[in-house]
Motif scaffolding. Structure first.
Motif, mmCIF file in Angstrom:
data_model
loop_
_atom_site.group_PDB
_atom_site.id
_atom_site.type_symbol
_atom_site.label_atom_id
_atom_site.label_comp_id
_atom_site.label_asym_id
_atom_site.label_seq_id
_atom_site.Cartn_x
_atom_site.Cartn_y
_atom_site.Cartn_z
ATOM 1 N N VAL A 85 9.452 -4.412 8.453
ATOM 2 C CA VAL A 85 9.750 -5.000 7.135
ATOM 3 C C VAL A 85 8.444 -5.415 6.442
ATOM 4 O O VAL A 85 8.291 -5.245 5.232
ATOM 5 N N ILE A 86 7.529 -5.934 7.249
ATOM 6 C CA ILE A 86 6.242 -6.364 6.677
ATOM 7 C C ILE A 86 5.491 -5.131 6.141
ATOM 8 O O ILE A 86 4.949 -5.148 5.032
ATOM 9 N N ALA A 87 5.521 -4.060 6.932
ATOM 10 C CA ALA A 87 4.858 -2.813 6.508
ATOM 11 C C ALA A 87 5.500 -2.279 5.220
ATOM 12 O O ALA A 87 4.794 -1.806 4.315
ATOM 13 N N ALA A 88 6.820 -2.385 5.141
ATOM 14 C CA ALA A 88 7.521 -1.883 3.944
ATOM 15 C C ALA A 88 7.133 -2.707 2.716
ATOM 16 O O ALA A 88 6.924 -2.151 1.625
ATOM 17 N N VAL A 89 7.012 -4.012 2.891
ATOM 18 C CA VAL A 89 6.615 -4.862 1.758
ATOM 19 C C VAL A 89 5.196 -4.490 1.327
ATOM 20 O O VAL A 89 4.902 -4.371 0.138
ATOM 21 N N LYS A 90 4.334 -4.301 2.314
ATOM 22 C CA LYS A 90 2.933 -3.962 1.993
ATOM 23 C C LYS A 90 2.867 -2.695 1.128
ATOM 24 O O LYS A 90 2.083 -2.599 0.185
ATOM 25 N N LYS A 91 3.722 -1.721 1.462
ATOM 26 C CA LYS A 91 3.719 -0.473 0.681
ATOM 27 C C LYS A 91 4.267 -0.672 -0.731
ATOM 28 O O LYS A 91 3.939 0.074 -1.648
ATOM 29 N N PRO A 135 -1.570 -9.266 -2.170
ATOM 30 C CA PRO A 135 -1.783 -9.374 -0.725
ATOM 31 C C PRO A 135 -0.491 -9.750 0.007
ATOM 32 O O PRO A 135 0.313 -10.547 -0.490
ATOM 33 N N VAL A 136 -0.335 -9.141 1.175
ATOM 34 C CA VAL A 136 0.831 -9.413 2.019
ATOM 35 C C VAL A 136 0.341 -10.080 3.307
ATOM 36 O O VAL A 136 -0.584 -9.587 3.963
ATOM 37 N N ILE A 137 0.965 -11.199 3.611
ATOM 38 C CA ILE A 137 0.601 -11.954 4.817
ATOM 39 C C ILE A 137 1.685 -11.695 5.862
ATOM 40 O O ILE A 137 2.868 -11.985 5.626
ATOM 41 N N GLY A 138 1.283 -11.128 6.989
ATOM 42 C CA GLY A 138 2.250 -10.788 8.038
ATOM 43 C C GLY A 138 2.453 -11.965 8.975
ATOM 44 O O GLY A 138 1.504 -12.637 9.351
ATOM 45 N N ASN A 139 3.715 -12.197 9.348
ATOM 46 C CA ASN A 139 4.020 -13.360 10.193
ATOM 47 C C ASN A 139 5.198 -13.063 11.115
ATOM 48 O O ASN A 139 6.172 -12.448 10.714
ATOM 49 N N GLY A 140 5.057 -13.517 12.332
ATOM 50 C CA GLY A 140 6.136 -13.431 13.309
ATOM 51 C C GLY A 140 5.672 -12.919 14.646
ATOM 52 O O GLY A 140 5.270 -11.762 14.780
ATOM 53 N N VAL A 161 -4.394 -8.217 16.071
ATOM 54 C CA VAL A 161 -4.960 -6.938 15.629
ATOM 55 C C VAL A 161 -3.850 -5.889 15.499
ATOM 56 O O VAL A 161 -3.828 -5.097 14.549
ATOM 57 N N GLN A 162 -2.879 -5.936 16.429
ATOM 58 C CA GLN A 162 -1.735 -5.010 16.308
ATOM 59 C C GLN A 162 -0.976 -5.244 15.002
ATOM 60 O O GLN A 162 -0.542 -4.307 14.340
ATOM 61 N N THR A 191 1.137 -3.015 10.425
ATOM 62 C CA THR A 191 1.789 -3.337 9.153
ATOM 63 C C THR A 191 0.884 -3.084 7.954
ATOM 64 O O THR A 191 1.375 -3.008 6.830
ATOM 65 N N GLY A 192 -0.420 -3.021 8.188
ATOM 66 C CA GLY A 192 -1.347 -2.884 7.054
ATOM 67 C C GLY A 192 -1.479 -4.180 6.270
ATOM 68 O O GLY A 192 -2.009 -4.183 5.154
ATOM 69 N N CYS A 193 -1.002 -5.275 6.846
ATOM 70 C CA CYS A 193 -1.007 -6.537 6.090
ATOM 71 C C CYS A 193 -2.443 -6.993 5.808
ATOM 72 O O CYS A 193 -3.394 -6.551 6.457
ATOM 73 N N ASP A 194 -2.569 -7.893 4.853
ATOM 74 C CA ASP A 194 -3.887 -8.346 4.404
ATOM 75 C C ASP A 194 -4.347 -9.591 5.140
ATOM 76 O O ASP A 194 -5.524 -9.953 5.081
ATOM 77 N N LEU A 195 -3.423 -10.285 5.758
ATOM 78 C CA LEU A 195 -3.755 -11.499 6.498
ATOM 79 C C LEU A 195 -2.625 -11.732 7.487
ATOM 80 O O LEU A 195 -1.465 -11.393 7.208
ATOM 81 N N VAL A 196 -2.972 -12.295 8.638
ATOM 82 C CA VAL A 196 -1.957 -12.618 9.650
ATOM 83 C C VAL A 196 -1.810 -14.128 9.711
ATOM 84 O O VAL A 196 -2.794 -14.869 9.602
ATOM 85 N N MET A 197 -0.570 -14.565 9.894
ATOM 86 C CA MET A 197 -0.277 -15.999 9.945
ATOM 87 C C MET A 197 0.365 -16.321 11.286
ATOM 88 O O MET A 197 1.275 -15.617 11.718
ATOM 89 N N VAL A 198 -0.132 -17.381 11.932
ATOM 90 C CA VAL A 198 0.350 -17.750 13.274
ATOM 91 C C VAL A 198 0.961 -19.143 13.232
ATOM 92 O O VAL A 198 0.336 -20.079 12.722
#
Ligand SMILES: Cc1cc2nc3c(=O)[nH]c(=O)nc-3n(C[C@H](O)[C@H](O)[C@H](O)COP(=O)(O)O)c2cc1C
Length: 336
Positions: free
Chosen positions: A199-205, A210-215, A224-225, A230-237
């Motif tokens: 879903v994150i990858a789909a939003v990025k497309k 910028p799309v922030i990937g989380n989960g 890094v994965q 996902t091609g996201c622009d930032l990862v959130m933890v």
């Protein structure tokens, strides 16, 4: 090639290292937590969600949630405050109040699954397809009210039959949101199952912001994965940072150099825990602070020998002295 991630993402003029950001966590990621997360490498922090109505009605405890940790030094930057609400007018007024605390970004919560929030029409209720217009109205109202960047944090959808993160993100972009964070679970899932990174990858497309990937990012490799898949622009933890704020340093180092993290030893863990708990007490006073410290302390002890017994002791901490004694006991038991 790992080093290619040592870049920055820009949310308008806000520059954020493409390592990992601290996710907003109500009742967990308070000023003390954000301070240690930042000190140990978080690229960006988002504060606990703040009720728009509470702010507008002048509730002092609500307003206190907006404070920057360590304001004088500008240490907690870049940082966002997050607002939740279901009425555009309240959200706009709250945004103006929040902007007065000079955050770099205002984030809109469209993902909280907690019943008391959802039943007011806020949080993940905004993801229901029938609420798309209201959601757009809220983003529009907040964007129009302030001159700092506005972002939004969403989930993949309300339930498995209405996965609509792409549509939701497009609405947010249309109304002027400058980034979207996507937690790849539905409201119905709450925190169960695994996050759907597709879903994150789909939003990025689908969007140009910028799309922030989380989960489910719980370490440097997983981070890094997340970037790669996902091609996201930032990862959130979020959860993985509880009792382990140095996860951000591990991630930053891995992203920058490819160096895998080495585990902290017990003395180092207890030192960070002590630093964190002293900050909680500084901010909240000893009585309220130690009540908060109980759960935070227990998270640090996860995985150490005899953790269950020590965690029981954490639940009874009432003073800093109790805590120092417990830390001393843990070290003595370990023969350190
Ligand atoms: C205790 C707790 C409190 C949370 N509070 C918020 C919040 O205030 N606002 C928000 O947008 N998300 C909140 N979340 C969701 C997290 O920001 C994040 O989306 C979620 O935990 C998934 O990321 P993770 O797998 O890295 O934990 C909370 C999560 C937890 C566990």
């Amino acid at each position: 090639m790992i080093c290619e991630y040592m870049e920055y993402v820009y949310i308008k003029n806000v520059k954020i290292a493409k390592t990992a950001a601290l996710a907003p966590m109500a009742d967990v990621a308070d000023g003390a937590f954000r301070t240690v997360a930042k000190k140990y490498g978080a690229a960006y922090t988002v504060g606990e969600m703040v009720s728009a109505k509470g702010l507008v009605y002048g509730d002092k405890k609500t307003a206190a949630l907006l404070k920057t940790a360590d304001f004088e030094s500008g240490f907690e930057r870049p940082r966002a405050v997050q607002l939740f609400g279901s009425e555009p007018e309240f959200m706009a007024k709250a945004a103006v109040i929040a902007a007065g605390e000079r955050p770099d970004i205002i984030d809109v919560n469209a993902g909280c699954p907690v019943a008391k929030v959802v039943k007011t029409g806020a949080g993940s209720a905004l993801l229901k397809p029938e609420n798309a217009k209201l959601f757009g109205g809220i983003i529009n109202a907040v964007v129009s009210a302030v001159d700092i960047p506005v972002t939004v944090k969403i989930r993949s959808g309300w339930d498995e039959n209405s996965i609509n993160a792409v549509e939701t993100a497009k609405i947010a972009e249309y109304y002027g949101a400058l980034a979207v964070a996507v937690h790849g679970r539905t409201k119905r899932q709450a925190y169960s199952g695994t996050a759907d990174w597709g879903v994150i990858a789909a939003v990025k497309k689908a969007v140009n912001i910028p799309v922030i990937g989380n989960g489910d990012v719980d370490g440097a490799e997983k981070c890094v994965q997340m970037y790669e898949r996902t091609g996201c622009d930032l990862v959130m933890v979020g959860r993985a940072a509880r009792g382990r704020p140095w996860i951000f340093r591990d991630i930053a180092r891995y992203v920058e150099t490819g160096e895998p993290p080495s585990a902290l030893d017990l003395t180092e863990i207890l030192a960070v825990m002590r630093e964190h708990i002293e900050l909680i007490v500084r901010d909240k006073g000893e009585s309220a602070g130690m009540r908060e410290a109980r759960k935070q302390a227990a998270w640090y002890l996860k995985g150490i020998r005899n953790a269950a017994g020590y965690r029981e002791k954490c639940a009874r901490l009432v003073s800093l002295k109790d805590f120092y004694e417990l830390a001393g006991r843990i070290l003595a038991d370990a023969g350190s």
